[in-house]
Scaffold this active site. Structure first.
Site: not given
Ligand code: RIB
Ligand code: CA
Length: 309
Positions: A239-240
């Site tokens: 995600h990041d």
């Protein structure tokens, strides 16, 4: 060289985003602010320093921030990230002290120098940034850009919630903070679960074997973090790192410019990020939301940076 501050809740994927930033020549990490989210803020603050000290990047300051969301108790994700919040990777506890300023004051100190031209990358709940904007209302004007990992926009089959069936963890954790940030008028780019839950953007066991062929310190730590996630969740969601990748190669993504409503409170709809039709935007500013990503090319970029000698 893009000057970046990372506001994060490390967390396995936050740590991988930090590794990617440190391994990318386009990025200069000016500092890190930490927030409660995946883990209590004492742990996310320790984890950011554990990673920096592993790379002897001890010149990068870490300022600690909010211990809980604005209006809700903290609900951590240690069941996903492990008891230490970092995949039990075995890094020693941090030695260096935290920066003396609280995260919101640290952000204001660095960003309000209008020459700074700083990009803020937020990969945790938006509590610190909301505190900063409440205390320093002019701050959004000085930001070159705000990139955030957050939301689920129903733009792809993967754009459903991961904390509830409708809401993404970072936004759900602190929807009031997200409402403040999404309304601030800065140049915002949001990468949601629509991108990061797409299997073509996730690492699998074949990727892990590829990472294990390298014996650099970066590959060694990456393998530990990724292996923890794959063993327990079948894959490692990035995600990041996806949010950070928008700064490395914007051509990996397509974006739309839309008004986004954040549902606050504590009802069944808490933390929903809803794209509104333009005619219903009311006073909401437009933000850029990622609608597509070239997953294979993103993974190629991520792995090339991590595995580079
Ligand atoms: O929903 C995924 C997001 O929540 C990621 O930033 C993960 O680290 C957690 O903070
Ligand atoms: Ca995070």
């Amino acid at each position: 060289m893009k000057k970046v501050i990372l506001d994060m809740d490390p967390g396995i994927d936050d740590a991988l985003a930090l590794l990617l930033a440190l391994r990318s020549p386009e990025i200069q990490v000016l500092g890190i602010t930490t927030v409660a989210g995946n883990a209590p803020v004492e742990m996310t603050s320790a984890n950011a320093r554990r990673v920096l000290e592993y790379f002897e990047m001890t010149n990068i300051p870490v300022a600690t921030g909010a211990a809980k969301p604005l209006n809700h108790p903290l609900v951590d994700a240690l069941n996903y990230h492990g008891p230490d919040g970092l995949g039990q990777c075995g890094l020693p506890p941090p030695r260096l002290p935290l920066h003396p300023a609280k995260a919101w004051d640290f952000l204001a100190q660095l960003i309000s120098d209008s020459q700074a031209n700083i990009i803020l990358v937020a990969t945790g709940p938006l509590t610190n940034i909301a505190h900063a904007f409440q205390r320093y209302p002019e701050l959004p004007k000085f930001l070159a850009k705000l990139v955030l990992m957050g939301g689920a926009y129903d733009l792809t089959p993967f754009g459903k919630g991961n904390q509830t069936p409708f809401a993404e963890f970072n936004i759900w954790q602190d929807p009031e903070a997200a409402y403040i940030v999404f309304s601030c008028g800065a140049d915002i780019s949001a990468v949601g679960l629509d991108m990061s839950m797409d299997p073509t953007t996730c690492l699998n066991s074949q990727h892990l074997e590829q990472i294990k062929t390298s014996h650099t310190p970066t590959a060694h730590l990456t393998a530990k973090l990724v292996e923890y996630a794959i063993k327990r969740h079948g894959r490692c969601e990035l995600h990041d790192p996806l949010a950070l990748a928008t700064l490395l190669d914007a051509s990996l993504f397509d974006f739309i410019s839309v008004p986004v409503e954040v549902i606050t409170g504590d009802g069944w709809d808490r933390g929903i990020t809803r794209i509104l039709p333009l005619e219903k935007r009311d006073k909401l500013p437009l933000i850029q939301v990622a609608t597509a990503v070239d997953g294979p090319r993103f993974l190629k970029l991520f792995l090339s940076r991590i595995l580079e000698e």
